[in-house]
Design a protein around this motif. Structure first.
Motif, PDB file in Angstrom:
ATOM      1  N   ARG A 187       0.859  -1.058   0.096  1.00 56.65           N
ATOM      2  CA  ARG A 187      -0.061  -0.100  -0.042  1.00 56.65           C
ATOM      3  C   ARG A 187       0.778   1.251  -0.110  1.00 56.65           C
ATOM      4  NH1 ARG A 187      -5.607  -1.212  -0.365  1.00 56.65           N
ATOM      5  NH2 ARG A 187      -6.075  -2.946   0.946  1.00 56.65           N
ATOM      6  N   HIS A 188       0.362   2.357  -0.580  1.00 56.56           N
ATOM      7  CA  HIS A 188       0.916   3.660  -0.529  1.00 56.56           C
ATOM      8  C   HIS A 188       0.609   4.693   0.320  1.00 56.56           C
ATOM      9  CE1 HIS A 188       2.379   7.441  -2.848  1.00 56.56           C
ATOM     10  NE2 HIS A 188       2.917   7.215  -1.718  1.00 56.56           N
ATOM     11  N   GLY A 226       4.229  -1.573   7.010  1.00 56.17           N
ATOM     12  CA  GLY A 226       4.740  -2.236   5.394  1.00 56.17           C
ATOM     13  C   GLY A 226       4.278  -1.324   4.560  1.00 56.17           C
ATOM     14  N   ALA A 227       3.799  -0.243   4.988  1.00 59.34           N
ATOM     15  CA  ALA A 227       3.225   0.721   3.830  1.00 59.34           C
ATOM     16  C   ALA A 227       4.488   1.382   3.193  1.00 59.34           C
ATOM     17  CB  ALA A 227       2.157   1.917   4.347  1.00 59.34           C
ATOM     18  N   ARG A 228       4.284   1.644   2.019  1.00 60.90           N
ATOM     19  CA  ARG A 228       5.566   2.685   1.319  1.00 60.90           C
ATOM     20  C   ARG A 228       4.659   4.202   1.723  1.00 60.90           C
ATOM     21  NH1 ARG A 228       5.502   5.315  -3.718  1.00 60.90           N
ATOM     22  NH2 ARG A 228       3.643   4.069  -4.473  1.00 60.90           N
ATOM     23  N   VAL A 229       5.675   4.835   2.349  1.00 60.66           N
ATOM     24  CA  VAL A 229       4.940   6.166   2.742  1.00 60.66           C
ATOM     25  C   VAL A 229       5.858   7.343   2.178  1.00 60.66           C
ATOM     26  CG1 VAL A 229       4.669   7.551   4.620  1.00 60.66           C
ATOM     27  CG2 VAL A 229       4.372   4.983   4.979  1.00 60.66           C
ATOM     28  N   PRO A 264      -1.008   8.118  -7.520  1.00 65.45           N
ATOM     29  CA  PRO A 264      -2.081   7.688  -6.617  1.00 65.45           C
ATOM     30  C   PRO A 264      -1.588   7.270  -5.241  1.00 65.45           C
ATOM     31  CG  PRO A 264      -1.278   6.114  -8.237  1.00 65.45           C
ATOM     32  CD  PRO A 264      -0.529   7.449  -8.455  1.00 65.45           C
ATOM     33  N   ALA A 265      -2.355   7.126  -4.048  1.00 60.46           N
ATOM     34  CA  ALA A 265      -2.113   6.527  -2.905  1.00 60.46           C
ATOM     35  C   ALA A 265      -3.365   5.862  -2.269  1.00 60.46           C
ATOM     36  CB  ALA A 265      -1.737   7.676  -2.032  1.00 60.46           C
ATOM     37  N   ILE A 390      -6.330   1.972  10.479  1.00 57.41           N
ATOM     38  CA  ILE A 390      -6.215   2.188   9.035  1.00 57.41           C
ATOM     39  C   ILE A 390      -5.984   0.689   8.383  1.00 57.41           C
ATOM     40  CG2 ILE A 390      -4.958   2.977   7.322  1.00 57.41           C
ATOM     41  CD1 ILE A 390      -4.451   5.454   8.893  1.00 57.41           C
ATOM     42  N   ALA A 391      -5.117  -0.130   8.843  1.00 54.88           N
ATOM     43  CA  ALA A 391      -4.948  -1.265   8.562  1.00 54.88           C
ATOM     44  C   ALA A 391      -6.222  -2.168   8.523  1.00 54.88           C
ATOM     45  CB  ALA A 391      -3.599  -1.877   9.450  1.00 54.88           C
ATOM     46  N   ALA A 392      -6.910  -2.050   9.489  1.00 57.47           N
ATOM     47  CA  ALA A 392      -8.018  -3.047   9.856  1.00 57.47           C
ATOM     48  C   ALA A 392      -9.075  -2.684   8.744  1.00 57.47           C
ATOM     49  CB  ALA A 392      -8.638  -3.057  10.950  1.00 57.47           C
TER      50      ALA A 392
END
Length: 395
Positions: A187-188, A226-229, A264-265, A390-392
């Motif tokens: 995810r971004h 694990g997100a690309r931030v 996009p994100a 957010i992850a949930a």
């Protein structure tokens, strides 16, 4: 999440060593087995009895104990991860130079397990070229780092060097030991942080008291899952979160352009305290105070509404989270703001006290389902909790 994972926790000398007790409690709650090693400096701040009580294990502190024999080798081979928290400047220097004159440094030299360090020291010590060189050397060897944070110290000083909060260290441990528990992998996330500076003339600007602590903590928490931030940050003194792409801006217009450029994100968390207005015409030269002259009048104009723009964007992120900094009717105003802006969630907080620039926050999460009142938490813990929500939501 960490059931039966074997963690060796080394505590070196720092007044922040008490946080290691809470970290141990959190690790045990996750199912991990924790064995503690206490340095002579660490024992000045935390007792063996306290550590033994929380770990449920014998605490090790003596390289030359008669019963140890080659115990340091056994301890070095036992863990799946070695965590040094707090990691003093002295112990980091020993690690960098390969010194081994006590139990902790001998284990660190002999272990084949991955290493995670959480530095804690005075800001001047953290900024010293020797410490910087040692950290660079350890990073080149693959040693992971969490923190340090920025804030008030035991001494009457403030700056970078604070031990990361236990929740932040736990997230870093989880990321290393349980990559399957990284629910935001792939995810971004776009995060904004800090204030904006809106120029009046070449030397003056309009700003606010935002420190960026909360936004930076959110970026770090999302990255830990694990997100690309991408972190779009106004002018702040916070260190860049590890593993995060940072885009630095000054004005609200620059922040909007950077946010649109990052799309996009999948996730957007708009935590920055963006100035609502700017002067309609920036002076090309410094405005001078002339004897007897009236103060200049500043004609103001609205800045772009970044949250509303992203909430209605053609490339709208799947989850858009706004922030509402209020001084009265906090929840009422935040509910109205969520509807007006078109975002999915609003994180509301009362900033009439010391929240801006402080280390703790009391927030209310407003969603379509209602209002959640969260207790006062360290900003790092607020970030961890929000990232988990957010992850949930995206699962």
């Amino acid at each position: 999440m960490l059931t039966d994972r074997r963690i060796l926790l080394i505590l070196s000398g720092s007044v922040a060593a008490y946080k290691a007790l809470e970290l141990t409690r959190l690790l045990r709650k996750q199912g991990a087995t924790v064995t503690a090693v206490l340095t002579a400096g660490g024992a000045r701040f935390v007792t063996r009895e306290a550590l033994a009580g929380i770990t449920g294990q014998r605490v090790h502190d003596d390289l030359w104990a008669a019963e140890a024999e080659i115990g340091h080798i056994r301890l070095a081979r036992w863990p799946e991860l070695v965590v040094v928290a707090p990691a003093s400047a002295d112990l980091l220097a020993k690690m960098a130079q390969g010194l081994a004159d006590d139990l902790a440094s001998t284990i660190l030299l002999a272990t084949r397990a991955p290493l995670l360090v959480a530095p804690a020291m005075n800001p001047a010590m953290w900024d010293h070229p020797a410490t910087r060189a040692n950290m660079a050397l350890l990073a080149a060897r693959g040693v992971a780092t969490v923190g340090p944070g920025t804030g008030a110290m035991a001494e009457p000083e403030s700056g970078p060097g604070r031990l990361a909060e236990p929740e932040e260290i736990l997230a870093a441990i989880t990321a290393l030991l349980a990559p399957a528990a990284r629910p935001l992998a792939g995810r971004h996330a776009l995060v904004t942080s800090g204030p904006t500076h809106e120029p009046i003339d070449p030397v003056r600007y309009i700003a606010n008291r935002s420190s960026g602590k909360q936004g930076h903590a959110i970026a770090a928490a999302l990255a830990a899952l694990g997100a690309r931030v991408t972190l779009v940050s106004g002018p702040v003194a916070q260190p860049d979160p590890p593993g995060v792409t940072v885009v630095r801006i000054e004005t609200a217009r620059e922040m909007l352009a950077a946010c649109e450029g990052a799309l996009p994100a999948d996730i957007a968390v708009m935590a920055a305290a963006v100035a609502d207005w700017r002067v309609a015409r920036e002076a090309g030269q410094k405005l001078k105070k002339e004897p007897g002259a009236e103060a200049p009048s500043l004609m103001m104009t609205l800045n772009p509404d970044i949250l509303a723009t992203l909430s209605h964007h053609a490339q709208r992120p799947g989850l858009v989270v706004g922030f509402a900094a209020e001084t009265e009717k906090v929840v009422e105003h935040a509910i109205a703001k969520r509807r007006r802006k078109g975002c999915d969630w609003i994180v509301a907080n009362d900033v009439s006290g010391t929240v801006m620039g402080g280390d703790a926050n009391t927030v209310h999460l407003i969603t379509a389902a209602g209002v959640e009142d969260w207790p006062e938490l360290p900003k790092g813990a607020v970030a961890e909790r929000l990232a988990a929500r957010i992850a949930a939501a995206l699962a």
